[in-house]
Scaffold this active site. Structure first.
Site, PDB file in Angstrom:
ATOM      1  N   CYS A   9      21.221  62.329  64.313  1.00 35.83           N
ATOM      2  CA  CYS A   9      21.226  60.669  63.805  1.00 35.83           C
ATOM      3  C   CYS A   9      22.570  60.822  63.179  1.00 35.83           C
ATOM      4  O   CYS A   9      23.465  61.481  63.563  1.00 35.83           O
ATOM      5  CB  CYS A   9      20.075  60.468  62.980  1.00 35.83           C
ATOM      6  SG  CYS A   9      19.982  61.602  61.136  1.00 35.83           S
ATOM      7  N   ASN A  12      21.921  63.050  59.241  1.00 36.13           N
ATOM      8  CA  ASN A  12      20.967  64.332  59.318  1.00 36.13           C
ATOM      9  C   ASN A  12      20.271  64.481  58.048  1.00 36.13           C
ATOM     10  O   ASN A  12      20.142  65.542  57.454  1.00 36.13           O
ATOM     11  CB  ASN A  12      21.972  65.529  59.747  1.00 36.13           C
ATOM     12  CG  ASN A  12      21.230  66.627  60.084  1.00 36.13           C
ATOM     13  OD1 ASN A  12      21.613  67.896  59.635  1.00 36.13           O
ATOM     14  ND2 ASN A  12      19.936  66.550  60.785  1.00 36.13           N
ATOM     15  N   CYS A  14      17.709  61.918  57.547  1.00 35.21           N
ATOM     16  CA  CYS A  14      16.404  60.761  57.575  1.00 35.21           C
ATOM     17  C   CYS A  14      15.791  61.253  58.960  1.00 35.21           C
ATOM     18  O   CYS A  14      14.886  62.076  59.096  1.00 35.21           O
ATOM     19  CB  CYS A  14      16.635  59.376  57.485  1.00 35.21           C
ATOM     20  SG  CYS A  14      17.073  59.000  55.839  1.00 35.21           S
ATOM     21  N   ARG A  15      16.275  60.774  59.779  1.00 33.61           N
ATOM     22  CA  ARG A  15      15.613  60.677  61.307  1.00 33.61           C
ATOM     23  C   ARG A  15      15.661  62.011  61.918  1.00 33.61           C
ATOM     24  O   ARG A  15      14.616  62.579  62.321  1.00 33.61           O
ATOM     25  CB  ARG A  15      16.334  59.807  62.019  1.00 33.61           C
ATOM     26  CG  ARG A  15      16.095  58.232  61.555  1.00 33.61           C
ATOM     27  CD  ARG A  15      16.764  57.096  62.573  1.00 33.61           C
ATOM     28  NE  ARG A  15      18.221  57.184  62.560  1.00 33.61           N
ATOM     29  CZ  ARG A  15      19.062  56.553  63.076  1.00 33.61           C
ATOM     30  NH1 ARG A  15      18.956  55.910  64.012  1.00 33.61           N
ATOM     31  NH2 ARG A  15      20.587  57.028  62.950  1.00 33.61           N
ATOM     32  N   SER A  16      16.711  62.736  62.246  1.00 32.85           N
ATOM     33  CA  SER A  16      16.618  64.114  62.721  1.00 32.85           C
ATOM     34  C   SER A  16      16.120  64.936  62.107  1.00 32.85           C
ATOM     35  O   SER A  16      15.581  65.853  62.835  1.00 32.85           O
ATOM     36  CB  SER A  16      18.392  64.369  63.195  1.00 32.85           C
ATOM     37  OG  SER A  16      19.156  64.337  62.224  1.00 32.85           O
ATOM     38  N   ASP A 136      16.501  53.464  61.270  1.00 34.44           N
ATOM     39  CA  ASP A 136      17.108  54.348  60.298  1.00 34.44           C
ATOM     40  C   ASP A 136      16.572  53.872  58.789  1.00 34.44           C
ATOM     41  O   ASP A 136      16.741  52.763  58.204  1.00 34.44           O
ATOM     42  CB  ASP A 136      18.729  54.435  60.251  1.00 34.44           C
ATOM     43  CG  ASP A 136      19.291  55.401  59.071  1.00 34.44           C
ATOM     44  OD1 ASP A 136      18.404  56.077  58.535  1.00 34.44           O
ATOM     45  OD2 ASP A 136      20.374  55.617  59.521  1.00 34.44           O
TER      46      ASP A 136
END
Length: 167
Positions: A9, A12, A14-16, A136
């Site tokens: 993301c 690095n 939140c999402r990933s 995000d």
């Protein structure tokens, strides 16, 4: 041959890392941790070395999913050669990875891999979704929806990997 998956993301945090933690949890439940290497990265360097965002940690805690040891790192050109699957959370992440690779790959030994086939959009693993990206939560604040999408995509990705690699 070990299969390797990299989730990417922007920062690095939140999402990933959510995808890394959820996918590790699923892989562990299947007893495949010795066959599948899992990591995450961001295209930006603002959060290198930091743990996941507090909203990410809170959601993963709610779901009893470990994020122990996760620290933000930046995507590197060498990752294209190291990972079987490189999965971006949105099209901007994929474009940024291509740019990073093209700018910095001169010093690494390139394989015959086609860059466009190893970079995939995470939402492509979510059947029936109308999303074109994983939103995000850094901007939306909706860690629940991000988790829901990532959880679904990770389950389907693991099924695909098991089928493709006979696991």
């Amino acid at each position: 041959m070990q299969i390797s998956v990299l989730f990417v993301c922007l920062g690095n945090i939140c999402r990933s890392p959510t995808a890394e933690a959820v996918f590790r949890h699923l892989v562990r439940q299947e007893g495949l941790e010795d066959k599948i290497l899992i990591d995450s990265a961001g295209t930006g360097d603002w959060h290198v070395g930091e743990p996941p965002h507090h909203g990410t940690r809170k959601k993963l805690d709610e779901m009893s999913i470990s994020y122990e040891g996760l620290r933000a790192r930046q995507f590197k050109a060498e990752d294209v050669e190291r990972f079987t699957y490189i999965i971006g959370m949105d099209d901007n992440n994929i474009a940024d990875m291509k740019s990073i690779y093209n700018r910095h790959a001169a010093g690494i030994e390139r394989s015959t891999r086609n860059l466009d086939t190893c970079l995939r959009r995470f939402v492509d693993f979510i059947p029936g979704t109308t999303y074109t990206k994983v939103p995000d939560p850094w901007y939306t604040g909706d860690f629940d929806e991000t988790y829901r999408l990532i959880s679904s995509g990770c389950r389907h990705l693991l099924t695909l990997i098991k089928q493709e690699h006979g696991l």
